[in-house]
Design an enzyme around this catalytic site. Structure first.
Site, PDB file in Angstrom:
ATOM      1  N   GLU A  62      17.887  41.750 -14.364  1.00  0.00           N
ATOM      2  CA  GLU A  62      18.572  42.693 -13.475  1.00  0.00           C
ATOM      3  C   GLU A  62      18.270  44.134 -13.866  1.00  0.00           C
ATOM      4  O   GLU A  62      18.011  44.992 -13.025  1.00  0.00           O
ATOM      5  CB  GLU A  62      20.096  42.487 -13.537  1.00  0.00           C
ATOM      6  CG  GLU A  62      20.579  41.130 -13.085  1.00  0.00           C
ATOM      7  CD  GLU A  62      20.686  40.126 -14.223  1.00  0.00           C
ATOM      8  OE1 GLU A  62      19.779  40.077 -15.084  1.00  0.00           O
ATOM      9  OE2 GLU A  62      21.677  39.387 -14.247  1.00  0.00           O
ATOM     10  N   CYS A 105      25.045  39.120 -17.064  1.00  0.00           N
ATOM     11  CA  CYS A 105      25.777  39.339 -18.314  1.00  0.00           C
ATOM     12  C   CYS A 105      26.623  40.614 -18.203  1.00  0.00           C
ATOM     13  O   CYS A 105      26.490  41.399 -17.251  1.00  0.00           O
ATOM     14  CB  CYS A 105      24.806  39.437 -19.492  1.00  0.00           C
ATOM     15  SG  CYS A 105      23.965  41.031 -19.605  1.00  0.00           S
ATOM     16  N   CYS A 114      17.388  42.097 -19.763  1.00  0.00           N
ATOM     17  CA  CYS A 114      17.647  41.143 -18.678  1.00  0.00           C
ATOM     18  C   CYS A 114      16.874  41.525 -17.411  1.00  0.00           C
ATOM     19  O   CYS A 114      16.541  42.692 -17.180  1.00  0.00           O
ATOM     20  CB  CYS A 114      19.123  41.113 -18.340  1.00  0.00           C
ATOM     21  SG  CYS A 114      20.169  40.452 -19.636  1.00  0.00           S
ATOM     22  N   CYS A 146      24.695  43.961 -17.918  1.00  0.00           N
ATOM     23  CA  CYS A 146      24.093  44.149 -16.591  1.00  0.00           C
ATOM     24  C   CYS A 146      25.152  44.481 -15.554  1.00  0.00           C
ATOM     25  O   CYS A 146      24.911  45.277 -14.638  1.00  0.00           O
ATOM     26  CB  CYS A 146      23.310  42.908 -16.175  1.00  0.00           C
ATOM     27  SG  CYS A 146      21.744  42.754 -17.058  1.00  0.00           S
ATOM     28  N   GLU A 150      11.754  39.072 -23.474  1.00  0.00           N
ATOM     29  CA  GLU A 150      12.256  38.841 -24.828  1.00  0.00           C
ATOM     30  C   GLU A 150      11.179  39.181 -25.845  1.00  0.00           C
ATOM     31  O   GLU A 150       9.983  39.107 -25.543  1.00  0.00           O
ATOM     32  CB  GLU A 150      12.642  37.364 -24.985  1.00  0.00           C
ATOM     33  CG  GLU A 150      13.728  36.922 -24.021  1.00  0.00           C
ATOM     34  CD  GLU A 150      14.089  35.437 -24.141  1.00  0.00           C
ATOM     35  OE1 GLU A 150      13.403  34.703 -24.890  1.00  0.00           O
ATOM     36  OE2 GLU A 150      15.054  35.027 -23.476  1.00  0.00           O
ATOM     37  N   ASN A 182      13.288  38.829 -16.964  1.00  0.00           N
ATOM     38  CA  ASN A 182      13.749  39.072 -18.339  1.00  0.00           C
ATOM     39  C   ASN A 182      12.562  39.118 -19.299  1.00  0.00           C
ATOM     40  O   ASN A 182      11.550  38.427 -19.113  1.00  0.00           O
ATOM     41  CB  ASN A 182      14.792  38.042 -18.774  1.00  0.00           C
ATOM     42  CG  ASN A 182      14.341  36.606 -18.686  1.00  0.00           C
ATOM     43  OD1 ASN A 182      13.521  36.252 -17.850  1.00  0.00           O
ATOM     44  ND2 ASN A 182      14.885  35.764 -19.534  1.00  0.00           N
TER      45      ASN A 182
HETATM   46  N1  THU Z   1      19.384  37.015 -18.995  1.00  0.00           N
HETATM   47  C1  THU Z   1      19.066  37.753 -17.894  1.00  0.00           C
HETATM   48  O1  THU Z   1      17.897  38.067 -17.642  1.00  0.00           O
HETATM   49  N2  THU Z   1      20.073  38.147 -17.082  1.00  0.00           N
HETATM   50  C2  THU Z   1      21.394  37.888 -17.324  1.00  0.00           C
HETATM   51  O2  THU Z   1      22.254  38.447 -16.661  1.00  0.00           O
HETATM   52  C3  THU Z   1      21.769  36.911 -18.344  1.00  0.00           C
HETATM   53  C4  THU Z   1      20.735  36.640 -19.362  1.00  0.00           C
HETATM   54  C5  THU Z   1      18.312  36.608 -19.885  1.00  0.00           C
HETATM   55  C6  THU Z   1      18.334  37.305 -21.217  1.00  0.00           C
HETATM   56  C7  THU Z   1      17.591  36.319 -22.086  1.00  0.00           C
HETATM   57  O3  THU Z   1      16.197  36.588 -21.966  1.00  0.00           O
HETATM   58  C8  THU Z   1      17.880  34.971 -21.457  1.00  0.00           C
HETATM   59  O4  THU Z   1      18.395  35.231 -20.168  1.00  0.00           O
HETATM   60  C9  THU Z   1      18.885  34.152 -22.236  1.00  0.00           C
HETATM   61  O5  THU Z   1      20.033  34.866 -22.508  1.00  0.00           O
END
Ligand code: THU
Length: 128
Positions: free
Chosen positions: A55, A84, A53, A87, A44, A42
């Site tokens: 995935e 999520c 994300c 994804c 940010e 992930n």
């Molecule tokens: N996140 C993912 O990388 N994959 C998911 O399916 C759920 C959330 C990340 C996004 C963000 O950087 C952190 O988790 C918190 O939401």
């Protein structure tokens, strides 16, 4: 049978995560049709909504490297968080129905499938 390299890559990719705002590091890995493993983490930024994300990073990276068919996906986080909603849609569209392995930092692995994660999907079949 679980592809160990698929799981290990997802776990390793957590170390690449850029999660300065949530501190929730996620790694993912996808197994391509020819057996390659492509990882993602992930990412940010200070504009939170631009987050991508793990995935989707793994899948988009694999697509950009020329892979178009996928056999399995793994996701790793501290506490075994599920993909999520966004994804789930992307996994379904790019992979179809494949096994999805959810891993946590304690070594637990939960197996599900992309069809289970996204029942009654909207997809290309509705656009014809
Ligand atoms: N996140 C993912 O990388 N994959 C998911 O399916 C759920 C959330 C990340 C996004 C963000 O950087 C952190 O988790 C918190 O939401």
């Amino acid at each position: 049978m679980v592809n160990d390299q698929l799981i290990q890559t997802a776990l390793h990719m957590r170390s690449k995560s850029r999660a300065s705002y949530s501190n929730y590091t996620v790694g993912a890995a996808v197994e391509t049709e020819n057996g390659d493993i492509v990882g993602g983490c992930n990412v940010e930024t200070s504009s939170y909504g631009l987050t991508c994300c793990a995935e989707r990073v793994a899948l988009f990276r694999a697509i950009s490297e020329g892979h178009n068919a996928f056999k399995a996906l793994s996701v790793a986080s501290e506490n075994g968080g599920m993909p999520c909603g966004a994804c789930r849609q992307v996994i379904w569209e790019l992979c179809g129905d494949i096994p999805v392995y959810i891993c946590d930092s304690g070594g637990r692995i939960e197996k599900t499938t992309s069809a289970t994660l996204l029942p009654n999907p909207f997809d290309e079949s509705h656009l014809t």
